[in-house]
Design an enzyme around this catalytic site. Structure first.
Site, mmCIF file in Angstrom:
data_model
loop_
_atom_site.group_PDB
_atom_site.id
_atom_site.type_symbol
_atom_site.label_atom_id
_atom_site.label_comp_id
_atom_site.label_asym_id
_atom_site.label_seq_id
_atom_site.Cartn_x
_atom_site.Cartn_y
_atom_site.Cartn_z
ATOM 1 C CD1 TRP A 110 -2.540 1.571 0.322
ATOM 2 C CD2 TRP A 110 -2.039 1.681 2.664
ATOM 3 N NE1 TRP A 110 -3.466 2.853 1.060
ATOM 4 C CE2 TRP A 110 -3.120 2.703 2.210
ATOM 5 C CE3 TRP A 110 -1.584 1.534 3.922
ATOM 6 C CZ2 TRP A 110 -3.482 3.530 3.153
ATOM 7 C CZ3 TRP A 110 -2.157 2.733 4.972
ATOM 8 C CH2 TRP A 110 -3.082 3.396 4.409
ATOM 9 C CG ASP A 190 -2.319 -2.928 7.351
ATOM 10 O OD1 ASP A 190 -3.249 -2.922 7.979
ATOM 11 O OD2 ASP A 190 -1.918 -1.937 6.512
ATOM 12 C CE LYS A 226 -10.162 -0.415 2.594
ATOM 13 N NZ LYS A 226 -9.279 0.135 3.653
#
Length: 380
Positions: A110, A190, A226
């Protein structure tokens, strides 16, 4: 009129990710919010520095498992902060209190990861992760971790690796765990997509639980953006699993010293929604069903796109689209092909060829397949 004292400030580039589409608000989230609004006993008092206690306990339980020995032995400390914030707070803590200041991040990862860790005071290095030739995992590249200095921090994507959608298998995770523990490397997970990747909350936390089960220490950053659709509420948590309860208590005391001058304490609304859902059996079940529906829809979009490309006879092997998992697909398209699709078909994606599968529908798949087919045939 004299020049601004900020006259030398240059215009920064737009963020290529933020501002994509309108996320669905889950029914169970609407229900939880209504319950909170109707509760006249609720006030707007500041939360403690570490956040809402219920939320922290339930978040740790969600990611580590209800029967996690680490939780039962009080070896976990959890603070509420956004997903990105949890990475930053964890990194700031490590920069102050951990003996090794180097963090290894996967290549690619990311885009915000290197910035977050660098600004926190860590030295960022990378390890090979993705193999463009197979559009799959470069498992031999993980040997890079074998040459990392003892004690180095390693960032691991718990599931649905962003941006590639490529995850290790269970057996590969076990090999990674053995390598990291033998070298004394510190895992920093993560977890942005628990339940959103496979549709199964426990399966998507499997990698983290593997590392916690061996009794070793690790950090885990989690996000509810999400999996509960709470993007704008900035809800996440940082958990640090320690060797003993005493160490966990001291670690928490130092986390508070990181947080207090940074943002003082977290907001109350988002974690209250999450805690309301997680502590109620019926609402938790309803959430699990809605979450599985979202995950299944994305899996279905992958299949439809793959089938559409096969039907068009698009050159190349596109099986990686259905092998990858989660919100994103690393298409393998190059920068020129991406630019062609934007210019000719008004399809927008990041320049590395990453597309958000969540943005697709049965109606738009044919248009995307046409664009990919034309790009592959027209642009080298």
């Amino acid at each position: 009129m004299s020049d601004s004292v900020f006259a030398s400030v240059v215009q920064a580039p737009e963020d290529p990710i933020l501002g994509e589409g309108k996320p669905l608000v889950l029914n169970v989230v609407r229900k939880a919010e209504q319950m909170l609004v109707n509760d006249q006993s609720r006030v707007k008092e500041y939360l403690p520095i570490t956040g809402l206690a219920d939320f922290n306990k339930l978040s740790a339980k969600l990611i580590f498992g209800a029967n996690s020995p680490a939780i039962q032995e009080n070896r976990v400390t959890t603070v509420h902060v956004s997903g990105t914030g949890s990475l930053r707070v964890g990194a700031e803590f490590l920069a102050r209190h951990y003996h090794e200041k180097t963090i290894y991040i996967p290549q690619p990862t990311w885009g915000n990861h290197p910035k977050v860790f660098t600004l926190a005071g860590l030295s960022v290095k990378s390890y090979r992760y993705y193999d463009p030739s197979t559009r799959g995992l470069d498992f031999s590249g993980l040997e890079d971790l074998g040459s990392a200095p003892s004690g180095a921090i390693v960032l691991l994507h718990a599931c649905a690796h962003n941006p590639t959608g490529v995850d290790p298998t269970s057996d590969q995770w076990e090999q990674i765990r053995q390598l990291m523990r033998s070298k004394g490397l510190l895992p920093f997970f993560d977890s942005a997509y628990q339940g959103f990747a496979s549709g199964n909350l426990d399966a998507d936390a499997g990698s983290i639980r593997l590392f916690v089960a061996d009794g070793g220490e690790c950090l885990a950053a989690q996000s509810y953006a999400k999996n509960m659709g709470l993007y704008g509420e900035r809800v996440g948590a940082l958990s640090i699993v320690c060797k003993t309860a005493d160490v966990a208590t001291r670690v928490e005391s130092q986390l508070k010293l990181v947080i207090r001058p940074m943002y003082s304490n977290p907001p109350i609304h988002g974690p209250s929604i999450v805690a309301t859902i997680l502590k109620d059996g019926d609402m938790y079940t309803e959430w699990s069903v809605e979450l599985k529906a979202m995950a299944d829809r994305i899996i279905s979009m992958r299949q439809q796109l793959y089938d559409a490309l096969c039907a068009r006879g698009t050159p190349g092997d596109w099986s990686h689209i259905i092998k990858q998992i989660g919100m994103f697909t690393f298409t393998g398209l190059n920068t020129n092909q991406v630019a062609f699709m934007t210019k000719e078909y008004h399809i927008y994606m990041t320049s590395d060829g990453r597309i958000s599968m969540a943005g697709l529908s049965s109606r738009t798949v044919p248009h995307l397949a046409d664009a990919i087919h034309a790009a592959v045939n027209s642009v080298a």
